[in-house]
Design a protein around this motif. Structure first.
Motif, PDB file in Angstrom:
ATOM      1  N   HIS A  96      22.717  -4.638 -49.826  1.00 19.20           N
ATOM      2  CA  HIS A  96      23.407  -4.182 -51.198  1.00 19.20           C
ATOM      3  C   HIS A  96      23.144  -5.485 -52.250  1.00 19.20           C
ATOM      4  N   ALA A  97      23.469  -5.157 -53.708  1.00 15.81           N
ATOM      5  CA  ALA A  97      23.249  -6.237 -54.575  1.00 15.81           C
ATOM      6  C   ALA A  97      24.467  -7.461 -54.475  1.00 15.81           C
ATOM      7  N   ILE A  98      23.727  -8.689 -54.484  1.00 14.96           N
ATOM      8  CA  ILE A  98      24.519  -9.841 -54.349  1.00 14.96           C
ATOM      9  C   ILE A  98      24.816 -10.384 -55.754  1.00 14.96           C
TER      10      ILE A  98
ATOM     11  N   ASN B  64      17.837  -8.664 -57.599  1.00 15.47           N
ATOM     12  CA  ASN B  64      18.622  -7.643 -56.365  1.00 15.47           C
ATOM     13  C   ASN B  64      17.805  -6.609 -56.095  1.00 15.47           C
ATOM     14  N   ASN B  65      17.077  -5.680 -57.194  1.00 16.04           N
ATOM     15  CA  ASN B  65      16.287  -4.522 -56.839  1.00 16.04           C
ATOM     16  C   ASN B  65      15.025  -5.021 -56.196  1.00 16.04           C
TER      17      ASN B  65
ATOM     18  N   SER C 112      24.971  -9.311 -61.566  1.00 12.56           N
ATOM     19  CA  SER C 112      25.584  -8.659 -60.219  1.00 12.56           C
ATOM     20  C   SER C 112      25.198  -7.451 -60.020  1.00 12.56           C
TER      21      SER C 112
ATOM     22  N   TRP D  44      24.748 -13.064 -57.714  1.00 15.00           N
ATOM     23  CA  TRP D  44      24.062 -14.570 -57.708  1.00 15.00           C
ATOM     24  C   TRP D  44      24.890 -15.482 -58.712  1.00 15.00           C
TER      25      TRP D  44
ATOM     26  N   LYS E 210      22.846  -4.007 -61.042  1.00 18.18           N
ATOM     27  CA  LYS E 210      21.299  -3.601 -60.795  1.00 18.18           C
ATOM     28  C   LYS E 210      20.406  -4.715 -61.531  1.00 18.18           C
TER      29      LYS E 210
END
Length: 188
Positions: A23-25, A12-13, A6, A27, A8
């Motif tokens: 923004h980070a999701i 997501n990066n 969730s 998953w 970094k």
């Protein structure tokens, strides 16, 4: 979790760096995306072995058959349809059976990625049996035993159905006569 976590995470990066998301999701904390990721990772794990099986099946076809088809004037499509497919069907049945059996054995993947969550969305039968015995509550060994027996019976029924279906297909390809139950008729 390192790839799809969730915070970094690597995925997501990558998506943030490419400008696809802002923004980070999380998953693995969404039930739909967690199941999709579980299916994709399971498919990726099985893909290498399955490709080796297909390669081995294709390599069992003798080159003489292809040369004969070429001499007889068969094009690539007819060669594939009338030579390649019928000759790899027995191997395809085994590959299908092994792939389905692998699909039943996703305990390690579901346990390490999501632990059955979120909201039991990725709980598989074997993870459910494990949670009945070793879960947070008191062990329910009777339920786990019953679930294990039912899971084994379902696996047996599916495997037997696939084997019978493979026999029916093989017999029809070979031109053998069968009765309505798929059993070969033999005259004595």
């Amino acid at each position: 979790k390192l790839i799809f976590g969730s915070g970094k995470s690597l995925f997501n990066n990558l998506l943030i760096h490419l400008g696809i998301i802002d923004h980070a999701i999380p998953w693995l904390q969404n039930s739909v995306s967690a199941m999709i990721i579980l299916i994709c990772v399971g498919s990726w794990i099985a893909m290498g072995t399955t490709m080796i099986y297909w390669l081995a099946a294709l390599q069992t076809i003798p080159n003489d058959v292809y040369e004969s088809a070429k001499i007889d004037g068969a094009g690539p499509f007819k060669t594939f349809r009338y030579i390649t497919i019928p000759l790899i069907l027995p191997s395809a049945a085994v590959i299908l059976l092994l792939t389905i059996v692998h699909g039943f054995n996703v305990f390690d993947l579901a346990k390490t990625l999501t632990d059955g969550g979120p909201y039991y969305a990725t709980t598989t039968v074997d993870l459910y049996i494990y949670d009945l015995v070793f879960g947070n509550f008191s062990p329910r060994i009777g339920y786990a035993s019953a679930a294990g027996i039912i899971f084994g019976l379902m696996s047996f029924i599916i495997t037997t159905s696939l084997v019978l279906f493979g026999n029916i297909v093989r017999n029809r390809i070979n031109g053998k006569k069968m009765d309505k139950n798929g059993i070969r008729k033999v005259r004595i």
